[in-house]
Each structure stands twice: as C-alpha cells, then as structure tokens.
Design an enzyme around this catalytic site. Structure first.
Site, PDB file in Angstrom:
ATOM      1  N   ASP A  75       0.897 -59.308  16.249  1.00 43.81           N
ATOM      2  CA  ASP A  75      -0.496 -58.976  16.549  1.00 43.81           C
ATOM      3  C   ASP A  75      -1.386 -60.132  16.102  1.00 43.81           C
ATOM      4  OD1 ASP A  75      -2.633 -57.009  17.237  1.00 43.81           O
ATOM      5  OD2 ASP A  75      -3.111 -57.257  15.125  1.00 43.81           O
ATOM      6  N   THR A 108      -6.112 -59.792  21.239  1.00 44.42           N
ATOM      7  CA  THR A 108      -6.524 -60.725  20.184  1.00 44.42           C
ATOM      8  C   THR A 108      -5.768 -62.049  20.270  1.00 44.42           C
ATOM      9  OG1 THR A 108      -4.940 -59.617  18.737  1.00 44.42           O
ATOM     10  CG2 THR A 108      -7.213 -58.938  18.558  1.00 44.42           C
ATOM     11  N   THR A 109      -4.502 -62.001  20.704  1.00 51.59           N
ATOM     12  CA  THR A 109      -3.727 -63.248  20.834  1.00 51.59           C
ATOM     13  C   THR A 109      -4.233 -64.054  22.017  1.00 51.59           C
ATOM     14  OG1 THR A 109      -1.813 -62.032  19.995  1.00 51.59           O
ATOM     15  CG2 THR A 109      -1.387 -64.177  20.977  1.00 51.59           C
ATOM     16  N   ASP A 406      -3.456 -50.548  18.796  1.00 58.11           N
ATOM     17  CA  ASP A 406      -3.733 -51.281  20.039  1.00 58.11           C
ATOM     18  C   ASP A 406      -3.638 -50.353  21.246  1.00 58.11           C
ATOM     19  OD1 ASP A 406      -4.017 -53.469  18.483  1.00 58.11           O
ATOM     20  OD2 ASP A 406      -2.392 -54.658  19.346  1.00 58.11           O
TER      21      ASP A 406
END
Length: 543
Positions: A75, A108-109, A406
C-alpha cells in the site's frame, strides 16, 4: 570566489594577540536549475521505491520500525508514511500519497508514480532550455485534456441493494494486488455488504464511523466475517457471569463503580477497627446504591469505561448484573450509536430511556486460548457493523485490515459517484493519446510539455507490464496501436495473463473520481515543485 578564512588574528590595546573565529552556523543555498534538478532527483527516488508495488503483480515491501515491528505491505500510503524521509521534496510526495488516501482511500501508489514520471519528463524539458513555468502551464493544459477524456470514456455502473455484482467486481479489482488476493472474493463481498449496510443511497452518503474493522490473530483469512453489530475485544468482568444476555438493556457508563473521592489531594487516617468497619460499610453502601440505581433503571448489562475493584465486581455478580469494564472511548461511542443508548456520566442521571437496546449480547472464545470477545448483535440501530479480520499472524491481520480499508473506500466512492473508468492502464493510454493529439494543435511552446505529460501517463501501463513480467515497451506499443486502430478505450495491460486485453470483459474497474483525483493532485504537486528555484538551509552550529 576566494574562500573566507575561518579565523583571523587581532591585537588588543596592549599588543596581546587573540583569535577571532567565524560563526560556525553557516547557511547553505542551492538555486536555479541546480535546485530544481535536486528536487526532481529526490522525488524520482521516492517514486521508484513504490513503482514496483503497482498493480496485481506488484511486489511487497518490508518495513522495520526502530522498535523492531515488522510491516509487510504494498500500500503506497503505508510504505511512504512509515519511511523516515529527510528531504523536503520527498516529504511532499509522502503528503501527496496521504492526501490521496484521505480523500479517496485508494490509488496512493499510482499518484506517486505519476508525479515521479512527470518530474522525470520535466528534467528533459529543462535540459532543452524551456522555462519551468512554461512546463508547468503545459502540464496544467494537458491535465485538463486528460480529465475531459476521462469523462468521455467513463461508464456508469448500475447497482441496487439486491444487485451488487458491479460493486463486487470493483472491490475485487482493488483487492487483486493485496496480500488477501487468495480470498479476495470473500473480502470484496464483506466490503460491499458493510458499505451497503450503513449507506444512505438517497443522499449518496456512507458514514464510515459506523463500520468498525477489528482483528484477531488465529484462523485463516477465509474465517474473516461481517458482524451486524459491534464487536469489542473484552470479556465479562467476572468468570461466573452469564456468557449470553438476550433482550439486553445496556447501561453505558463513563463513571467508575467507586465511592466518590475529593478531587483535591487528600489523606484518610484510620486509628481503630471501628473506623475501618465504618469505612467498609460506607463503601459497600455506596456500591449497593449504584447497583440499585442501575437495576431500577431496568438495565440487565453494564458497559463501563473504567475499571472496578473485586468488591464491586462480586456485588454485580451477586445482583445478576453482567458487566464489561475498561471499554475504550471510541468503542463506547459506537455501542451508544448502535444500541440507541445514551452515554451516562453519573449514576444519578441513569434512567430507562437512556439505556441501549440489543437483541443478543454474547461472549465468544477463540480456539484453545483464553482470548474472548464480546459481540453485540440485533442492535436497535441496524446500520452499525463490525468486520472481524482473522489471520495466521499479526502482520497478515494488519495488512488485511489495510486492504479492506481500500476496498471499503472504493465501494464508498461508487455509491457517491457510480461512474468508472477501466483499469490495467487503459484509461492512461487513452488519455495519453488524447493529450498527444491536443498537443499538435497548440502553436505555443507548451506543446512540448503536453507531449511530456502524455509520456508520463504511459509510465503507469509501463510499470504494470514490467511488474507482471512482460516486456514493457513492446506490450505498451501493441496495446496503444490497438486502442487507435480499434477505437476501443477499454484495452489495457493483461497483467494476469488471461489472454484478454479488454478490461471491461476482465471486470477491471477504477472509480472515476479516484482516477481524476490522481491526475489533479499529481499535476498540482509537480507545478509546486517546478516553481521552487531557491533552497536556503540554515546550518547547524556544530557543522
């Protein structure tokens, strides 16, 4: 420029020599293109760390804290949040992933990889002599084109409380890259059921505070369950209290089962047996009065934020009043919301209408250990739910909780806005083609920056192909040419090797608001970095 001497010699009025040392704390300064290049290098380094964890075949990172705690995750927000980052621009990238996590909860990545690719492209444009502000303006125009293209290619997904197939597929896309991917259908179903249990579909609102995610080591990931109620990691205060309470009337207390004490510092001196017995009788009288007030209100279960001593515990037991002690503040609030009870700060305020109501409260045990938990089910407010995550060790339980977070956010985003774009890099390739086409129509120098933006968008499908073990450039060029010739914006990278590039047929969905937010946040961040051309650092005195 000649370097100034560190010390000089001088003489006082009597001719005695003394040495004057220069101040040790010097300021360091980098400016111009040198400063921008230093920032780009720092940002690229951070982006390259999370780049390999993108996609369903992305690799995990192991993070070891100063205390020796181990976290294994892919994550992006967790990786960057736990890294000890010193560089000021690298810290901005950490905050970028955090803002994506706070606002959207997923992607987020991708947002960090895109920001890193944009800065990498900026460096080439700076080498050509293009001014940083013109590059930033070009990126802004390109971002507007990309967001418009996202709106064009987005599809609406229909769902109802009885037909949740599309929500399930989107949650499975989010969970495909996580450690729980072996049981991702089970986890996706839990995420969808939890969100729909608390969602107000008319107002398109999902109150996340009604969903509690808790974990217990033991069992396997497949044993994870959704409880329509509240689960607290406590047990009954006395081992002989009943393990099950039906039609519970719950007194929710934030006052301790103790005799009142002065708030000021005090000392009590006992000089005889009589005085001690008087004190003991006084305490017992107070305990009995407290228990009588609880019983008179009609309560048959006490949940207390504070502890109580053995005497109070045995009196509660003797009066057939099961109790749970040391229940934390957030859990107390959730129990009050779920049972429609009121939190009572004083015994004098307790009344029948302030009691919480639940159909069943039971204590459950796990395996051969003495670990127990209290489950409150059939609550008056049926919307409160708890997800109880099981796993073979703490590391897996923690990562499963992050994965569920998520998935919950992705389903929440679809309830708020039910438009999706297709994953596997399909949306990025389509936007890249649209931005390249728009760049050719612009007469000004910004067209170079727009082409660079298109190349940066390609970095997402390139990373997906690379992480899946394919030849990145060959895979990207093949899919790109097929998108143009077939006029099909749904074609992406077949990461799982299923022999099908159409992401709609593979059911790889991304919420539109998540993808749009990624583009906007990354572009704003890159613009901010390109506008910094001077860094002045105050040196420490011991340099």
């Amino acid at each position: 420029m000649a370097q100034q001497p560190q010390a000089t010699m001088a003489y006082d009025e009597y001719g005695r020599p003394y040495i004057i040392l220069r101040e040790q704390g010097k300021k360091t300064r980098t400016h111009g293109l040198e400063a921008i290049r230093s920032h780009i290098l720092a940002a690229r380094t951070v982006a390259n760390i999370v780049r390999t964890s993108l996609g369903p075949r992305g690799l995990d990172k192991i993070l070891i804290s100063p205390d020796g705690d181990i976290t294994v995750t892919n994550d992006g927000a967790t990786i960057l949040g736990q890294m000890e980052v010193e560089h000021q621009i690298a810290k901005l990238l950490v905050q970028l992933s955090k803002s994506q996590d706070d606002e959207i909860g997923d992607g987020t990545t991708g947002v960090v990889v895109l920001a890193g690719a944009l800065l990498e492209q900026s460096e080439e444009l700076l080498d050509r002599g293009i001014h940083p502000i013109r590059i930033a303006d070009g990126f802004e125009k390109a971002c507007a084109v990309a967001v418009k293209e996202l709106d064009r290619i987005a599809d609406e997904v229909e769902f109802t409380p009885s037909n949740t197939e599309n929500l399930l597929k989107t949650a499975m896309t989010s969970l495909g890259s996580k450690i729980v991917s072996k049981a991702h259908q089970h986890f996706a179903q839990i995420a969808v059921d939890a969100v729909l249990a608390v969602a107000d579909l008319q107002r398109k609102d999902v109150p996340f505070d009604l969903i509690k995610v808790t974990g217990k080591v033991g069992g396997s990931l497949a044993d994870t369950s959704l409880v329509k109620g509240v689960v607290i990691d406590k047990e009954m205060s006395h081992p002989q209290m009943p393990r099950t309470v039906r039609d519970a009337r719950i007194a929710i207390l934030t006052c301790p089962f103790e005799p009142p004490r002065p708030k000021t510092k005090h000392k009590l001196e006992i000089g005889s047996v009589e005085e001690y017995r008087k004190l003991q009788a006084y305490e017992k009288g107070k305990f009995e009065d407290m228990i009588k007030r609880v019983k008179d209100a009609g309560a048959n279960l006490v949940i207390c934020q504070w502890g109580f001593d053995d005497e109070a515990n045995s009196l509660l037991m003797a009066n057939d009043l099961p109790s749970v002690r040391w229940v934390g503040g957030p859990e107390i609030e959730l129990i009050a919301i779920a049972t429609h009870g009121r939190i009572v700060p004083r015994f004098e305020d307790l009344s029948a209408e302030k009691l919480g109501k639940a159909g069943l409260v039971k204590e459950i045990a796990f395996g051969t250990t003495r670990d127990k938990m209290i489950v409150i089910e059939e609550c008056a407010n049926s919307k409160a739910v708890t997800i109880l995550v099981r796993g073979s060790n703490k590391m897996i339980v923690d990562e499963a909780k992050r994965a569920l977070h998520d998935a919950l956010c992705v389903v929440r985003n679809l309830v708020v806005n039910n438009r999706v774009v297709y994953g596997g890099g399909a949306a990025e390739i389509s936007c890249s083609l649209a931005v390249s086409k728009a760049a050719d129509e612009i007469p000004s120098i910004e067209q170079y920056a727009m082409r660079a933006f298109a190349s940066a968008l390609d970095s997402i499908p390139l990373a997906l192909a690379e992480n899946s073990g394919f030849s990145p450039i060959e895979t990207l060029t093949e899919v790109k040419s097929r998108q143009v010739t077939e006029a099909n914006p749904r074609l992406g990278i077949d990461c799982n090797g299923r022999g099908e590039n159409d992401m709609k047929k593979q059911f790889v969905y991304d919420p539109l608001i998540s993808k749009r937010q990624q583009y906007l946040l990354a572009t704003q961040m890159v613009r901010a970095i390109l506008k910094i051309d001077d860094v002045i650092t105050a040196g420490s005195m011991d340099e």
